[in-house]
Write a protein that holds these residues in place. Structure first.
Motif, PDB file in Angstrom:
ATOM      1  N   THR A 182     -23.344  24.095 -27.037  1.00  0.00           N
ATOM      2  CA  THR A 182     -24.256  23.855 -28.095  1.00  0.00           C
ATOM      3  C   THR A 182     -24.439  22.593 -28.591  1.00  0.00           C
ATOM      4  O   THR A 182     -23.056  22.044 -28.793  1.00  0.00           O
ATOM      5  CB  THR A 182     -23.723  24.893 -29.168  1.00  0.00           C
ATOM      6  OG1 THR A 182     -22.423  24.696 -29.381  1.00  0.00           O
ATOM      7  CG2 THR A 182     -24.106  26.356 -28.963  1.00  0.00           C
ATOM      8  N   SER A 186     -20.914  24.857 -33.664  1.00  0.00           N
ATOM      9  CA  SER A 186     -21.061  26.130 -34.056  1.00  0.00           C
ATOM     10  C   SER A 186     -21.340  26.169 -35.659  1.00  0.00           C
ATOM     11  O   SER A 186     -21.701  27.182 -36.028  1.00  0.00           O
ATOM     12  CB  SER A 186     -19.983  27.280 -33.615  1.00  0.00           C
ATOM     13  OG  SER A 186     -18.741  26.787 -33.991  1.00  0.00           O
ATOM     14  N   SER A 206     -27.183  26.526 -33.762  1.00  0.00           N
ATOM     15  CA  SER A 206     -25.794  26.877 -33.215  1.00  0.00           C
ATOM     16  C   SER A 206     -25.639  28.034 -32.174  1.00  0.00           C
ATOM     17  O   SER A 206     -24.834  28.234 -31.615  1.00  0.00           O
ATOM     18  CB  SER A 206     -25.038  27.183 -34.404  1.00  0.00           C
ATOM     19  OG  SER A 206     -25.816  27.920 -35.383  1.00  0.00           O
TER      20      SER A 206
END
Lengths: 271, 310
Positions: A182, A186, A206
């Protein structure tokens, strides 16, 4: 009231007026100073204004700082400037690194809601009319043709908040690197609607996972598409992002850029 | 202007006409009997807090009730515009040509506010909606306490100073082509701080309220605020206001002590009234403190013309 009282009142008024004029002069001098300071670093080069913003010299007095655009934005991309920004206090801007404008409202609600027309709709209206014409032509061939994407695309393409610029020193693609995972971690709160998923609503950045051989997240996530940014051959066979004239300056590419400092930045349009 | 009054006052009341002497009791007992509750203050504070809370909740939970801030808002989709802010903007845009682009929503908002406050008494906004007024009321209490303890002295200025500031800020806006006043407007600052989150700008509010507490009572509302001055002009001929009945008055001046604009209550002083009934002027904020304070119910809310029919 007798005459002496009247006289006294008048003298008091004149004295107070002198104070008022002094106070106003002080405020005026303060404003003049701030204007001089901000003249060097013109505010219009500092802030990325919401879509449809008219030129900065009009924007600065036309905006009455009500914040209706802040309220209407479904992804909360618009923020109000603080007192640190001097005379621009209370005016809206978009901080694209944290939350870019991804056009997922599909209707430029901020422009529609602005009562003083500093976010101005007429240019979009014209484009919208053109789109409807185009719809008329297309509809004859295909009866199930949905008019809205055409209109939306037309409105989007007329927006000019700024222009993106790729920083070659840090961009992963320029170094031939890919990206896995990602892009912003997150904890990142920003959201956007990815053009390739067909989702109706914006989803958190995220939650998106990429596995790219050559990093092209900015190109993938661009809500405008191939008229704004493409992966182009650098000349030696390497594919690198290239910003084209269709770029609206919405900043989604900046928001999703995985490098520590964004390798693509939006330069606000200068009037 | 300057408190000029051409009518000759009525002769002072005879002793037997003063309410408590008429009833045959002492002033103290009469005052205790009629007691002053905080009826209107409670209602007013509830409205003030309610409206500001509605702004906050509308943004917090994304409700379409009362969006925006006190500088400009939308009530169930109908726009409302701050009159002084709009006036500055109109003056600049009339000069630069931006005025042609202004939306119908802006005109509706400006007109709605104008008509509403023309009917309701211009400065009703101040005491019933303005969040700074609420803060300043508490500042006033503290100020009065300090004056009573002889820690500080009272400083007063001419009430018409507001109009000097009003014109001054308009000229400043025109010359600099910026909404200068909005940068220091405590109404907008407080409203935005509540709705969109606080900022450093609140230090200005702190400075202002401190000045009011330690130096001059209600300085901003009385002598500076051009928004209040605008509303004062809008409500010049307003039918809604506070009326005064001379027969019930004992000239105790309790009303003047609590009033933000005591010059509007000039007729309560002994031998000043020129008729049996008086209506307050447009500087009055219709806050109702005087109505709560009056032991004889000589002051009450009224709609001019309507109360004669009823």
């Amino acid at each position: 009231m007798d005459k002496s009282d009247h006289e006294l009142n008048r003298r008091q008024f004149l004295k107070s007026s002198a104070i008022a004029v002094g106070a106003l002069a002080a405020v005026g001098a303060g404003v003049g100073y701030l204007q001089k300071v901000t003249a060097e670093n013109r505010i219009n080069q500092k802030f990325l204004r919401p879509p449809g913003a008219i030129d900065e010299s009009t924007f600065i007095y036309g905006c009455i700082k009500c914040g209706l655009c802040v309220q209407i934005c479904p992804i909360q991309a618009i923020k109000l400037a603080g007192i640190k920004d001097g005379l621009a206090y209370g005016t809206p801007y978009i901080d694209v690194r944290n939350q870019a404008c991804d056009f997922s409202c599909d209707s430029m609600q901020c422009v529609e809601t602005c009562p003083t027309a500093v976010l101005y709709f007429k240019q979009f209206k014209k484009e919208g009319e053109k789109a409807i014409e185009k719809y008329g032509a297309t509809h004859e061939r295909n009866a199930e043709y949905n008019p809205f994407p055409v209109q939306i695309l037309a409105m989007k393409s007329i927006v000019k908040m700024g222009v993106a610029q790729v920083k070659q020193d840090s961009c992963l693609a320029f170094q031939g690197k890919g990206f896995k995972g990602t892009p912003r971690g997150s904890d990142f709160k920003g959201i956007n609607r990815s053009p390739y998923t067909g989702d109706a609503k914006a989803t958190p950045v995220s939650e998106k996972v990429y596995d790219e051989k050559i990093c092209n997240i900015c190109v993938k996530e661009c809500p405008i598409g191939e008229t704004a940014i493409v992966m182009a051959d650098e000349g030696n066979g390497n594919l690198v992002p290239e910003v084209l004239s269709g770029c609206t300056g919405c900043g989604v590419c900046v928001m999703v850029c995985p490098t520590e400092e964004p390798s693509i930045v939006v330069e606000p349009i200068k009037s | 202007m300057f408190g000029k009054n051409n009518k000759t006052p009525l002769p002072p009341k005879k002793k037997e006409d003063i309410p408590y002497i008429k009833e045959g009791i002492k002033f103290k007992d009469w005052k205790a009997k009629n007691g002053s509750a905080h009826k209107w203050r409670t209602i007013r504070w509830s409205v003030l807090i309610g409206i500001n809370l509605l702004f906050v909740l509308s943004f917090m939970f994304d409700l379409s009730l009362l969006e925006g801030s006190l500088s400009g808002s939308r009530l169930f989709g109908f726009y409302l515009m701050d009159p002084f802010n709009s006036l500055q903007m109109l003056i600049i845009s009339a000069y630069t040509g931006h005025i042609k682009l202004l939306t119908m929503n802006f005109i509706i908002g400006f007109a709605t506010i104008f008509i509403f406050y023309f009917l309701m008494g211009g400065r009703t906004f101040c005491s019933w909606i303005c969040p700074y007024h609420f803060l300043a009321e508490w500042g006033e209490k503290l100020h009065n306490y300090l004056v009573k303890k002889k820690k500080i002295k009272e400083h007063t200025y001419n009430i018409y100073l507001r109009y000097v500031f009003w014109a001054g800020f308009l000229i400043l806006a025109f010359v600099t082509q910026q909404l200068v006043f909005e940068n220091i407007n405590p109404i907008g600052i407080l409203s935005r701080s509540m709705i969109y989150g606080p900022g450093l700008v609140l230090l200005w509010i702190l400075a202002l309220i401190t000045f009011e507490i330690v130096y001059s009572k209600r300085f901003w509302c009385r002598y500076v605020c051009p928004v209040g001055a605008t509303y004062s002009m809008v409500g010049k001929l307003s039918p809604f206001g506070v009326k005064f009945e001379l027969d019930k008055c004992a000239h105790c001046l309790d009303c003047q002590k609590v009033c933000l604009v005591p010059h509007e209550l000039w007729f309560v002083e002994k031998g000043k009234a020129t008729s049996k009934r008086h209506d307050v002027g447009s500087d009055c904020t219709r806050c109702g403190l005087c109505i709560d304070a009056c032991p004889g119910n000589a002051l009450s809310y009224t709609v001019k013309g309507l109360d004669k029919i009823l």
